[in-house]
Write a protein that holds these residues in place. Sequence first.
Motif, PDB file in Angstrom:
ATOM      1  N   VAL A  77      14.372  37.628  27.790  1.00  0.00           N
ATOM      2  CA  VAL A  77      12.996  38.032  27.516  1.00  0.00           C
ATOM      3  C   VAL A  77      12.723  37.901  26.020  1.00  0.00           C
ATOM      4  O   VAL A  77      13.655  37.811  25.219  1.00  0.00           O
ATOM      5  CB  VAL A  77      12.721  39.482  27.982  1.00  0.00           C
ATOM      6  N   ASP A  93       7.380  39.629  23.138  1.00  0.00           N
ATOM      7  CA  ASP A  93       6.084  39.835  23.783  1.00  0.00           C
ATOM      8  C   ASP A  93       6.271  40.422  25.177  1.00  0.00           C
ATOM      9  O   ASP A  93       5.324  40.492  25.955  1.00  0.00           O
ATOM     10  CB  ASP A  93       5.329  38.503  23.915  1.00  0.00           C
ATOM     11  N   ARG A  94       7.513  40.776  25.485  1.00  0.00           N
ATOM     12  CA  ARG A  94       7.884  41.347  26.791  1.00  0.00           C
ATOM     13  C   ARG A  94       7.601  40.372  27.929  1.00  0.00           C
ATOM     14  O   ARG A  94       7.171  40.757  29.009  1.00  0.00           O
ATOM     15  CB  ARG A  94       7.174  42.680  27.013  1.00  0.00           C
ATOM     16  N   LYS A  95       7.859  39.099  27.672  1.00  0.00           N
ATOM     17  CA  LYS A  95       7.706  38.048  28.673  1.00  0.00           C
ATOM     18  C   LYS A  95       9.086  37.538  29.073  1.00  0.00           C
ATOM     19  O   LYS A  95       9.959  37.370  28.225  1.00  0.00           O
ATOM     20  CB  LYS A  95       6.899  36.866  28.124  1.00  0.00           C
ATOM     21  N   THR A 100      16.633  42.042  34.591  1.00  0.00           N
ATOM     22  CA  THR A 100      15.356  42.087  33.877  1.00  0.00           C
ATOM     23  C   THR A 100      15.168  43.434  33.198  1.00  0.00           C
ATOM     24  O   THR A 100      14.756  43.504  32.032  1.00  0.00           O
ATOM     25  CB  THR A 100      14.185  41.792  34.838  1.00  0.00           C
ATOM     26  N   MET A 149      14.773  44.090  29.211  1.00  0.00           N
ATOM     27  CA  MET A 149      13.589  44.774  28.673  1.00  0.00           C
ATOM     28  C   MET A 149      13.982  45.969  27.807  1.00  0.00           C
ATOM     29  O   MET A 149      13.377  46.219  26.765  1.00  0.00           O
ATOM     30  CB  MET A 149      12.658  45.225  29.805  1.00  0.00           C
ATOM     31  N   GLU A 150      15.000  46.695  28.226  1.00  0.00           N
ATOM     32  CA  GLU A 150      15.478  47.817  27.415  1.00  0.00           C
ATOM     33  C   GLU A 150      16.025  47.306  26.081  1.00  0.00           C
ATOM     34  O   GLU A 150      15.769  47.891  25.027  1.00  0.00           O
ATOM     35  CB  GLU A 150      16.560  48.599  28.162  1.00  0.00           C
ATOM     36  N   ILE A 195      15.201  44.500  24.494  1.00  0.00           N
ATOM     37  CA  ILE A 195      14.147  43.975  23.615  1.00  0.00           C
ATOM     38  C   ILE A 195      13.349  45.127  23.003  1.00  0.00           C
ATOM     39  O   ILE A 195      12.909  45.032  21.864  1.00  0.00           O
ATOM     40  CB  ILE A 195      13.239  42.944  24.323  1.00  0.00           C
ATOM     41  N   GLU A 196      13.177  46.223  23.730  1.00  0.00           N
ATOM     42  CA  GLU A 196      12.468  47.376  23.171  1.00  0.00           C
ATOM     43  C   GLU A 196      13.186  47.904  21.933  1.00  0.00           C
ATOM     44  O   GLU A 196      12.550  48.250  20.936  1.00  0.00           O
ATOM     45  CB  GLU A 196      12.306  48.487  24.209  1.00  0.00           C
TER      46      GLU A 196
END
Length: 111
Positions: free
Chosen positions: A43, A46-48, A75, A79-80, A82-83
């Motif tokens: 990812v 931009d959370r894509k 996924t 996402m965790e 990238i945050e």
Amino acid sequence: MFDIMGMMGKVKEAQAKIKEAQSKLVHLTAEGESGAGLVKVTVNGDRKVLKIEMDESLLTPADKEMLSDLVVAATNIAMEAIELKIKAAMKNATEGVIPNIPGMDLGSMFG
């Protein structure tokens, strides 16, 4: 005495730095794995979702439900990750510009 003009200058500087840092987030990436690496999801800031890789052994009708679960898990892990990178990048961009106010989590502004 409180320097309102100085504070306004700091706010404008912080806004510019935040905007610049946000424009660079698209270049951040993070990867999540599940099933001991059988599924990998990449990812960006931009959370894509950029890419999903899966081991060919999972591409059978019998493994359809398990594959779905592994994609979801990978996924969520990505996402965790990238945050955390987004928060670190934004904190770094605003360090020294936005004052550290005890009890106020400015990192939540960027989520």
